[in-house]
Design a protein around this motif. Sequence first.
Motif, PDB file in Angstrom:
ATOM      1  N   TYR A 128       0.832  -1.200   0.000  1.00  0.00           N
ATOM      2  CA  TYR A 128       0.000   0.000   0.000  1.00  0.00           C
ATOM      3  C   TYR A 128       0.872   1.259   0.000  1.00  0.00           C
ATOM      4  N   CYS A 129       1.835   1.308   0.893  1.00  0.00           N
ATOM      5  CA  CYS A 129       2.712   2.479   0.972  1.00  0.00           C
ATOM      6  C   CYS A 129       3.497   2.662  -0.323  1.00  0.00           C
ATOM      7  N   LYS A 130       4.001   1.569  -0.857  1.00  0.00           N
ATOM      8  CA  LYS A 130       4.744   1.656  -2.118  1.00  0.00           C
ATOM      9  C   LYS A 130       3.859   2.188  -3.237  1.00  0.00           C
ATOM     10  N   SER A 131       2.570   1.802  -3.233  1.00  0.00           N
ATOM     11  CA  SER A 131       1.652   2.277  -4.274  1.00  0.00           C
ATOM     12  C   SER A 131       1.416   3.783  -4.175  1.00  0.00           C
ATOM     13  N   LEU A 132       1.614   4.344  -2.990  1.00  0.00           N
ATOM     14  CA  LEU A 132       1.446   5.780  -2.770  1.00  0.00           C
ATOM     15  C   LEU A 132       2.752   6.553  -2.938  1.00  0.00           C
ATOM     16  N   GLY A 133       3.835   5.837  -3.172  1.00  0.00           N
ATOM     17  CA  GLY A 133       5.129   6.492  -3.280  1.00  0.00           C
ATOM     18  C   GLY A 133       5.761   6.800  -1.939  1.00  0.00           C
TER      19      GLY A 133
END
Length: 146
Positions: free
Chosen positions: A121-126
């Motif tokens: 999730y965090c990676k998808s948000l940058g």
Amino acid sequence: MTAEDMPDSAFDSIPDGETIYNLPVTQDSTYGNSIFPDDYIDLYLIHWPAAAHQFDDWEKINIETWRALVELYKAGKIKAIGVSNFLKEDIDNILESCEIKPMVNQVLSHITNTPLELIDYCKSLGIEMNIILESTGLTREQIEKL
């Protein structure tokens, strides 16, 4: 700043989001060299989010604390701001009402807690992930993918 200067709780000295650990959080604040020895801090994290079981207004506390870090970031006193131990709902709470998203989320990972969904999730948000590993049971390939 010494240990005696620190409040018992991270939120004891945040009346209406005005201070963090007795530091003013306005853009025009001037700090002594003992607090900002190089005129800035590389990375500042909110270590732990306020939680519903602790505070009725946990969402507001987290937003106000985050806004205080954003003000220091905008003032150039902090080069990167982030969170630690924030779950998806804690991150979403900040994202819904703040103009700058966390740059880092630091989380603990071990054999009984490998938060792969949160990492994705965090990676998808940058949002960069900083993983503290404690005998996770993950293979080297899995760790490298994080």
